[in-house]
Design a protein around this motif. Sequence first.
Motif, PDB file in Angstrom:
ATOM      1  N   UNK A  22      -9.369  12.342   2.856  1.00 43.51           N
ATOM      2  CA  UNK A  22      -9.971  13.879   2.678  1.00 43.51           C
ATOM      3  C   UNK A  22     -11.493  14.328   1.894  1.00 43.51           C
ATOM      4  N   UNK A  23     -11.359  13.087   2.188  1.00 45.60           N
ATOM      5  CA  UNK A  23     -12.838  13.168   1.692  1.00 45.60           C
ATOM      6  C   UNK A  23     -13.518  13.616   2.749  1.00 45.60           C
ATOM      7  N   UNK A  24     -13.410  12.328   3.689  1.00 47.17           N
ATOM      8  CA  UNK A  24     -14.048  12.495   5.369  1.00 47.17           C
ATOM      9  C   UNK A  24     -13.252  13.594   5.901  1.00 47.17           C
ATOM     10  N   UNK A  25     -12.603  14.405   5.540  1.00 48.18           N
ATOM     11  CA  UNK A  25     -12.596  15.715   5.736  1.00 48.18           C
ATOM     12  C   UNK A  25     -11.618  15.516   7.663  1.00 48.18           C
ATOM     13  N   UNK A  26     -10.457  13.872   7.602  1.00 49.76           N
ATOM     14  CA  UNK A  26      -9.920  14.305   8.651  1.00 49.76           C
ATOM     15  C   UNK A  26      -8.196  14.096   8.778  1.00 49.76           C
ATOM     16  N   UNK A  27      -7.252  15.227   9.424  1.00 47.87           N
ATOM     17  CA  UNK A  27      -6.210  15.277   8.928  1.00 47.87           C
ATOM     18  C   UNK A  27      -5.664  13.851   9.425  1.00 47.87           C
ATOM     19  N   UNK A  28      -4.293  14.434   9.236  1.00 46.22           N
ATOM     20  CA  UNK A  28      -3.366  13.093   9.820  1.00 46.22           C
ATOM     21  C   UNK A  28      -3.369  13.113  11.272  1.00 46.22           C
ATOM     22  N   UNK A  29      -2.891  14.473  11.593  1.00 48.17           N
ATOM     23  CA  UNK A  29      -2.869  14.588  13.187  1.00 48.17           C
ATOM     24  C   UNK A  29      -4.361  13.788  13.533  1.00 48.17           C
ATOM     25  N   UNK A  30      -5.874  14.182  13.581  1.00 49.39           N
ATOM     26  CA  UNK A  30      -6.634  13.540  13.448  1.00 49.39           C
ATOM     27  C   UNK A  30      -6.939  11.949  13.567  1.00 49.39           C
ATOM     28  N   UNK A  31      -6.597  11.636  12.231  1.00 54.04           N
ATOM     29  CA  UNK A  31      -6.478   9.924  12.474  1.00 54.04           C
ATOM     30  C   UNK A  31      -4.994   9.169  13.419  1.00 54.04           C
ATOM     31  N   UNK A  32      -3.705  10.026  13.231  1.00 50.48           N
ATOM     32  CA  UNK A  32      -2.683   9.174  14.554  1.00 50.48           C
ATOM     33  C   UNK A  32      -3.534   9.434  15.343  1.00 50.48           C
ATOM     34  N   UNK A  33      -4.527  10.495  15.783  1.00 45.40           N
ATOM     35  CA  UNK A  33      -5.284  10.523  17.436  1.00 45.40           C
ATOM     36  C   UNK A  33      -5.671   9.651  17.736  1.00 45.40           C
TER      37      UNK A  33
END
Length: 208
Positions: A22-33
């Motif tokens: 969350x601090x990095x501003x990344x969504x779960x979907x983006x992290x999964x990709x």
Amino acid sequence: MDRQTDDEVLDAVGPRLRALRRDRGITLAGLAATTGVSESTLSRLESGQRRPSLELLLPLARTYDVPLDDLVGAPRTGDPRIHLKPIRRFGMTFVPLSRRPGGVHAFKMIIPARPEPLEPTPQTHEGSEWLYVLNGRLRLVTGERDLTLPPGEAAEFDTSLPHWLGSADGGAVELLILFGLQGLRAHVHTDPHRPGQARPDQGRPDQG
């Protein structure tokens, strides 16, 4: 460590991973990709329903660009030294001086000498920055202020104001600088394929 301490370390991994994402501003979907780990597995890992494993943590450590030990939060043992790995962005060199995930990060920043000083190209991002000039003469533009800082001077400013760092006279400048996570992404971890971040072709060397 005893077994209870091991369990406490593992139980803390999920909340730490969620806070870091969350601090990095990344969504779960983006992290999964990015990592190749399924969104459902990442969600269970962050909620504590899935125990962390090396297979899951390695791609996360690479994505967040942090040591695996920091990602897990395990007590440090062995060599306490920080192995410096310079990062080059926008024609400048950033030498990391800290190695903790999240929070404030310390860097030595080197602005190279140039035949002619560059014209400011101010940028903005959330957060604040603190800097201390070690060598050279730094030109700091923040908001409507245009300042020259000699060695030994420090400054702290709100980065939501347009700001820019460069050489005041074309000579090399060395400084210590503290970034929050927003500033860290803007200066050091810029990804040209992520929306909302400056692309390398939008910036110029010596931009802050």
